[in-house]
Scaffold this motif. Structure first.
Motif, short mmCIF file in Angstrom:
data_model
loop_
_atom_site.label_atom_id
_atom_site.label_comp_id
_atom_site.label_asym_id
_atom_site.label_seq_id
_atom_site.Cartn_x
_atom_site.Cartn_y
_atom_site.Cartn_z
N PRO A 1 1.07 -1.77 -0.03
CA PRO A 1 0.33 0.11 0.40
C PRO A 1 0.95 1.16 0.06
O PRO A 1 0.48 2.28 -0.05
CB PRO A 1 -0.81 -0.09 1.08
CG PRO A 1 0.16 -1.17 2.17
CD PRO A 1 1.11 -1.58 0.69
N ARG A 2 1.74 0.98 0.40
CA ARG A 2 2.81 2.00 0.60
C ARG A 2 3.19 2.66 -0.61
O ARG A 2 4.91 3.85 -0.88
CB ARG A 2 4.03 1.71 1.50
CG ARG A 2 3.66 2.85 3.48
CD ARG A 2 4.37 2.36 4.12
NE ARG A 2 3.67 2.09 5.91
CZ ARG A 2 2.78 1.23 6.03
NH1 ARG A 2 3.78 -0.05 5.69
NH2 ARG A 2 2.60 0.95 6.76
N SER B 1 -0.01 1.78 -16.70
CA SER B 1 -0.56 1.71 -15.78
C SER B 1 -2.13 2.52 -15.74
O SER B 1 -1.41 3.76 -15.77
CB SER B 1 -0.79 1.14 -14.31
OG SER B 1 -1.45 0.15 -13.44
N VAL B 2 -3.39 1.56 -15.32
CA VAL B 2 -4.73 2.65 -15.58
C VAL B 2 -4.47 3.12 -13.87
O VAL B 2 -5.35 4.11 -13.63
CB VAL B 2 -5.74 1.89 -15.79
CG1 VAL B 2 -5.32 1.64 -17.21
CG2 VAL B 2 -6.07 1.30 -14.73
N TYR B 3 -4.12 2.30 -12.92
CA TYR B 3 -4.08 2.82 -11.37
C TYR B 3 -2.81 2.29 -10.81
O TYR B 3 -2.86 1.46 -10.28
CB TYR B 3 -5.37 2.58 -10.66
CG TYR B 3 -5.71 2.83 -9.22
CD1 TYR B 3 -5.19 4.59 -9.21
CD2 TYR B 3 -5.53 2.29 -8.79
CE1 TYR B 3 -6.22 5.14 -8.16
CE2 TYR B 3 -5.70 2.35 -7.12
CZ TYR B 3 -5.78 4.35 -6.34
OH TYR B 3 -5.98 4.94 -5.50
N PRO B 4 -1.46 2.46 -11.06
CA PRO B 4 -0.27 2.79 -10.45
C PRO B 4 -0.67 2.02 -9.16
O PRO B 4 0.79 1.77 -8.32
CB PRO B 4 0.81 4.01 -10.48
CG PRO B 4 0.25 4.75 -12.11
CD PRO B 4 -1.11 4.26 -11.01
N PRO B 5 -0.88 2.96 -7.73
CA PRO B 5 -1.21 1.92 -7.15
C PRO B 5 -1.14 0.84 -6.07
O PRO B 5 -1.17 0.25 -5.31
CB PRO B 5 -1.67 3.19 -5.96
CG PRO B 5 -2.08 4.28 -6.71
CD PRO B 5 -1.70 4.32 -8.51
#
Length: 412
Positions: free
Chosen positions: A361-362, A370-374
Motif C-alpha cells: 500500500p505504500r 498503469s491505469v492505476y499505479p497504486p
C-alpha cells in the motif's frame, strides 16, 4: 465504459411486423436494468461459491442466470453497421469489423483456455438509418426516449437484412465519423422485456459508437456484460477522480486499457471455464496451495492445475487468491505474483463487487503505463506475507516452481 487515456431470406413485411409489435414496450428500456431469468443449477460450484443475488450482474455463482448466454460453446455474433443520412462513411464495414475481430475472439479463446469460441458474422454493407445521427442525442447517459428511438430504428433497419434467430450476440456498430456519434456511449442495452424478432427474443444489444481505431479491448469488455459480468470500475458521483480504484489493471471488466486484463479467476469460475477441481476451498487452519498463473495455457489434454483458492468470510463475501504472470492476455503486465481480492455478491455492477487488496500500500508501479499505479504492484512476491485487513487470514508466498506456479500457504 470509462474513457481514459448475410441476408436471412425472411419476408421483409412479416419481419418488420414482428419487431414493430415488440417495440411498443421500448419505454421500459434501461441500459443497466436487471434482467430476470431462470436459475440454472451449477452442481460443481462447491461450498465456497457465493449465492447469486438479485443484484445486477451478481457475482454469486451457485446458479447461472438463464437470461444470459453462457460462453461454454461456440456462440455466433452478428455485426450490423449503421450509417446515417447526414454523413457518408469514409471507412468500409470490413475495416470497422477488423478493428474488433479477430482480436476480441482471440481474447476470449485465451481467457477460456479454448473452451469458448466467439464467431463474428459482420454484414457486408452499411445499413442506413432513417434519421440523421444528430437526431438521436447519443451520449453516455442517454435519455431513455432517445435511446429507444435509436434502437427502434436500428432493429427495423437491420431486420431487412438480418435473421436474428441465427445469432446469440448482436452488435449494432455506428459509423464512427458521423457527427452525432459519441464514443463514450458504447455500452450494452438490456431490455426489461425482450424484443421478439424472427421468432427469437432479443434480451440485450451491444451498441458500439467507437472511433476508428477503437479503444483497446473495448468489445471484450462489452461482450463480458453479455455474459453477465459486472463493471468493476468505480464511477465517481461527480464525474471527477479516478475510475480504477477497485481493481486497477487486473481485469478487462475494470478497464479495457489494463496491462493485465485477463478475467479474474472468479469470473472464469462463474463462466464455467474453471472446473471444481481447479478451485481450492480453504478451511480453517493452515494449508498449502500450488497456484498456476491465471493466463498460462494448460498443457495439451490437461486442465492447467489449480487456478484459484477461496476463503469464505461470510454469507455474501469471500477472499480470492490467484497467481498472475506475464503470459496470454496478461502479457503486458509489469509485475507478477499472487493477487488477493475480495468478492461480494450483493453489490451491483459498478458498485465494487470485487476489490483488489494491495499487498504494497505504500508503493506504486508502472506509472507510465498503469491505469492505476497504486494497484499495479498489488501482487505478493516470493517470500512475502500478507494479512487481510479485518480478517484472520494470512497469505504467504513460499516458493515458485520451475514451471512458474506459486506455492502459497494460507492460514485462517
Amino acid at each position: 465504459m470509462p474513457r481514459q487515456q448475410t441476408p436471412g431470406g425472411v419476408d421483409r413485411c412479416s419481419r418488420l411486423r414482428s419487431t414493430g409489435a415488440a417495440f411498443t414496450s421500448l419505454t421500459a428500456l434501461a441500459a443497466m436494468s436487471l434482467v430476470a431469468g431462470p436459475a440454472v443449477a451449477d452442481s460443481g460450484a462447491g461450498p465456497c461459491a457465493l449465492t447469486r443475488t438479485a443484484a445486477h450482474h451478481s457475482l454469486g455463482l451457485d446458479t447461472w442466470n438463464g437470461a444470459y448466454p453462457r460462453p461454454e460453446r461456440t456462440l455466433d455474433a452478428v455485426m450490423v453497421f449503421l450509417s446515417f443520412p447526414d454523413h457518408r462513411p469514409t471507412v468500409t464495414p470490413q475495416e470497422v469489423a477488423g478493428d474488433h475481430f479477430p482480436a476480441t475472439s482471440e481474447f476470449f479463446e485465451r481467457a477460456s483456455y479454448g473452451r469458448f469460441r466467439l464467431v463474428p458474422h459482420p454484414q457486408r454493407e452499411w445499413a442506413t438509418m432513417p434519421r440523421p445521427s444528430t437526431a438521436y442525442g447519443i451520449q453516455r447517459d442517454w435519455a431513455p426516449e432517445d435511446r429507444a428511438a435509436y434502437l427502434r430504428d436500428a432493429v427495423a433497419t437491420a431486420d431487412v437484412r438480418v435473421d436474428f434467430s441465427r445469432y446469440d450476440v448482436v452488435y449494432f456498430v455506428a459509423d464512427p465519423d458521423a457527427p452525432g456519434v459519441d464514443s463514450d456511449a458504447t455500452k450494452v442495452v438490456n431490455f426489461d422485456r425482450p424484443i421478439r424478432a424472427d421468432g427469437t427474443d432479443l434480451r440485450r444489444i451491444v451498441t458500439v459508437f467507437e472511433q476508428h481505431p477503437p479503444d483497446r479491448n473495448v468489445l471484450a469488455h462489452e461482450t463480458g456484460h453479455v455474459f453477465d459480468l459486472p463493471d468493476l470500475y468505480h464511477r465517481p458521483t461527480d464525474g471527477k477522480g479516478d475510475w480504477d480504484t477497485y481493481v486497477g489493471d487486473w481485469d478487462v471488466m475494470g478497464s479495457q486499457f489494463g496491462m493485465a486484463p485477463d478475467l479474474f479467476a472468479w469470473h472464469k469460475w462463474k463462466l464455467g471455464w474453471l472446473e471444481a477441481s481447479q478451485v481450492d476451498c480453504v478451511r480453517s487452519g493452515s494449508s498449502m496451495h500450488t497456484l498456476q498463473p491465471l493466463a498460462q495455457t494448460p498443457p495439451t489434454g490437461g486442465t492447467g492445475g489449480t487456478r484459484l483458492a477461496v476463503v469464505r468470510t461470510g454469507s455474501g463475501s469471500a477472499i480470492a487468491v490467484e497467481a498472475r504472470g506475464s503470459a496470454g492476455n496478461d502479457g503486458e503486465t509489469c509485475t507478477e505474483g499472487v493477487l488477493v481480492y475480495r468478492v461480494r455478491n450483493e453489490p451491483a455492477s459498478g458498485g465494487g463487487p470485487i476489490e483488489v487488496l494491495d499487498a504494497h500500500p505504500r508503493t506504486e508501479a508502472c506509472w507510465d503505463r498503469s491505469v492505476y499505479p497504486p494497484l499495479a504492484d498489488a501482487p505478493l512476491e516470493v517470500g512475502e506475507t500478507y494479512t487481510v485487513p479485518g480478517e484472520r487470514i494470512t497469505i504467504e508466498v513460499a516458493d515458485r516452481t520451475p514451471s512458474g506456479a506459486y506455492t502459497v500457504k494460507i492460514t485462517t
